[in-house]
Scaffold this motif. Structure first.
Motif, PDB file in Angstrom:
ATOM      1  N   LEU A 140      67.657 -23.539   5.864  1.00  0.00           N
ATOM      2  CA  LEU A 140      68.547 -23.855   4.739  1.00  0.00           C
ATOM      3  C   LEU A 140      68.745 -22.635   3.830  1.00  0.00           C
ATOM      4  N   GLU A 141      67.713 -21.843   3.712  1.00  0.00           N
ATOM      5  CA  GLU A 141      67.845 -20.634   2.884  1.00  0.00           C
ATOM      6  C   GLU A 141      68.924 -19.708   3.438  1.00  0.00           C
ATOM      7  N   ARG A 142      68.995 -19.662   4.759  1.00  0.00           N
ATOM      8  CA  ARG A 142      70.031 -18.820   5.384  1.00  0.00           C
ATOM      9  C   ARG A 142      71.427 -19.377   5.107  1.00  0.00           C
ATOM     10  N   TYR A 143      71.480 -20.655   4.826  1.00  0.00           N
ATOM     11  CA  TYR A 143      72.765 -21.311   4.550  1.00  0.00           C
ATOM     12  C   TYR A 143      72.931 -21.575   3.050  1.00  0.00           C
ATOM     13  N   GLU A 197      65.525 -38.493  10.520  1.00  0.00           N
ATOM     14  CA  GLU A 197      66.194 -39.076   9.349  1.00  0.00           C
ATOM     15  C   GLU A 197      65.956 -38.207   8.112  1.00  0.00           C
ATOM     16  N   GLU A 198      64.710 -37.759   8.002  1.00  0.00           N
ATOM     17  CA  GLU A 198      64.332 -36.942   6.848  1.00  0.00           C
ATOM     18  C   GLU A 198      65.110 -35.621   6.847  1.00  0.00           C
ATOM     19  N   THR A 199      65.221 -35.019   8.024  1.00  0.00           N
ATOM     20  CA  THR A 199      65.952 -33.750   8.125  1.00  0.00           C
ATOM     21  C   THR A 199      67.417 -33.955   7.764  1.00  0.00           C
ATOM     22  N   ARG A 243      80.644 -27.637   3.570  1.00  0.00           N
ATOM     23  CA  ARG A 243      80.643 -28.619   4.659  1.00  0.00           C
ATOM     24  C   ARG A 243      81.085 -28.035   5.989  1.00  0.00           C
ATOM     25  N   ASP A 244      81.891 -26.981   5.930  1.00  0.00           N
ATOM     26  CA  ASP A 244      82.371 -26.369   7.174  1.00  0.00           C
ATOM     27  C   ASP A 244      81.225 -25.748   7.967  1.00  0.00           C
ATOM     28  N   GLN A 245      80.080 -25.597   7.324  1.00  0.00           N
ATOM     29  CA  GLN A 245      78.917 -25.021   8.003  1.00  0.00           C
ATOM     30  C   GLN A 245      77.993 -26.089   8.580  1.00  0.00           C
ATOM     31  N   LEU A 246      78.407 -27.348   8.475  1.00  0.00           N
ATOM     32  CA  LEU A 246      77.520 -28.430   8.890  1.00  0.00           C
ATOM     33  C   LEU A 246      77.090 -28.334  10.355  1.00  0.00           C
ATOM     34  N   ILE A 247      78.053 -28.131  11.256  1.00  0.00           N
ATOM     35  CA  ILE A 247      77.712 -28.132  12.691  1.00  0.00           C
ATOM     36  C   ILE A 247      76.748 -26.979  13.038  1.00  0.00           C
ATOM     37  N   PRO A 248      77.076 -25.717  12.665  1.00  0.00           N
ATOM     38  CA  PRO A 248      76.107 -24.659  12.976  1.00  0.00           C
ATOM     39  C   PRO A 248      74.740 -24.901  12.345  1.00  0.00           C
ATOM     40  N   LEU A 249      74.738 -25.489  11.165  1.00  0.00           N
ATOM     41  CA  LEU A 249      73.469 -25.785  10.498  1.00  0.00           C
ATOM     42  C   LEU A 249      72.672 -26.819  11.299  1.00  0.00           C
ATOM     43  N   LEU A 250      73.347 -27.874  11.720  1.00  0.00           N
ATOM     44  CA  LEU A 250      72.674 -28.903  12.531  1.00  0.00           C
ATOM     45  C   LEU A 250      72.161 -28.292  13.842  1.00  0.00           C
ATOM     46  N   GLN A 251      72.971 -27.417  14.437  1.00  0.00           N
ATOM     47  CA  GLN A 251      72.564 -26.785  15.696  1.00  0.00           C
ATOM     48  C   GLN A 251      71.301 -25.952  15.499  1.00  0.00           C
ATOM     49  N   ASP A 252      71.293 -25.168  14.420  1.00  0.00           N
ATOM     50  CA  ASP A 252      70.127 -24.309  14.159  1.00  0.00           C
ATOM     51  C   ASP A 252      68.875 -25.142  13.930  1.00  0.00           C
ATOM     52  N   VAL A 253      69.030 -26.217  13.163  1.00  0.00           N
ATOM     53  CA  VAL A 253      67.865 -27.055  12.865  1.00  0.00           C
ATOM     54  C   VAL A 253      67.371 -27.725  14.147  1.00  0.00           C
ATOM     55  N   GLN A 254      68.312 -28.222  14.944  1.00  0.00           N
ATOM     56  CA  GLN A 254      67.885 -28.898  16.172  1.00  0.00           C
ATOM     57  C   GLN A 254      67.180 -27.933  17.120  1.00  0.00           C
ATOM     58  N   GLU A 255      67.650 -26.686  17.127  1.00  0.00           N
ATOM     59  CA  GLU A 255      67.028 -25.708  18.014  1.00  0.00           C
ATOM     60  C   GLU A 255      65.551 -25.513  17.664  1.00  0.00           C
ATOM     61  N   VAL A 256      65.263 -25.545  16.394  1.00  0.00           N
ATOM     62  CA  VAL A 256      63.886 -25.341  15.958  1.00  0.00           C
ATOM     63  C   VAL A 256      63.074 -26.631  16.064  1.00  0.00           C
ATOM     64  N   GLU A 257      63.682 -27.738  15.622  1.00  0.00           N
ATOM     65  CA  GLU A 257      62.946 -29.003  15.538  1.00  0.00           C
ATOM     66  C   GLU A 257      62.971 -29.819  16.823  1.00  0.00           C
TER      67      GLU A 257
END
Ligand code: FES
Length: 162
Positions: A10-13, A37-39, A18-32
């Motif tokens: 999130l710090e990187r973002y 639900e919490e994420t 909102r236009d960054q939502l998909i890349p953000l979700l992708q990055d988080v999923q890659e790590v997690e």
């Protein structure tokens, strides 16, 4: 789940819209490995969106998963070459055997299922991949045997541990 890792992403973002939502979700999923639900609510708060909206967008794309992966992560290729060679029947049998749909994990957390596009192994079509290992020329019967073998292996591990 690693809250710290999510916060680092999130710090990187910082200041993202909102236009960054998909890349953000992708990055988080890659790590997690998946989006809990919490994420999702953490991401929603970060982007100043409702959690339901974030969830709605994420479910629209079948690349996102909402359950942790199973011990055996089964990827079924649905790319063109595999499709032509009958991957739909293979996928249907995987769903039937595991009693889950793509994106889900079995209750015992043993198996999770994912549908992917071409895995770059078209010569082996139709192909499935379990924990990085390719299984060539898959058929519904072969797939059932592979799953049975894995289940048996797990059972004997459990017995040995008991
Ligand atoms: S289409 Fe399945 S590996 Fe290429």
């Amino acid at each position: 789940m690693g809250k710290r890792e999510v916060n680092a992403i999130l710090e990187r973002y910082a200041g993202a819209g909102r236009d960054q939502l998909i890349p953000l979700l992708q990055d988080v999923q890659e790590v997690e490995g998946y989006l809990s639900e919490e994420t999702i609510s953490t991401i929603a708060a970060h982007l100043n969106m409702a959690s339901s909206k974030v969830y709605g967008v994420a479910t629209f794309y079948n690349q996102f998963r909402f359950m942790p992966k199973g011990k055996y992560h089964v990827m079924c290729c649905r790319g063109t070459a595999c499709h032509v060679k009958g991957s739909l029947k293979v996928l249907e049998n995987l769903e039937k055997q595991l009693r889950i749909r793509p994106g889900m994990t079995t209750r015992d957390r043993l198996f999770s299922l994912e549908v992917v596009a071409c895995m770059g192994a078209c010569g082996l079509a139709p192909v499935i991949n379990i924990n990085g290992e390719f299984y060539a020329k898959a058929t519904p019967l072969k797939v059932a045997r592979i799953l049975d073998d894995l289940r048996r292996k797990e059972q004997s591990n459990d017995e040995a541990a008991a």
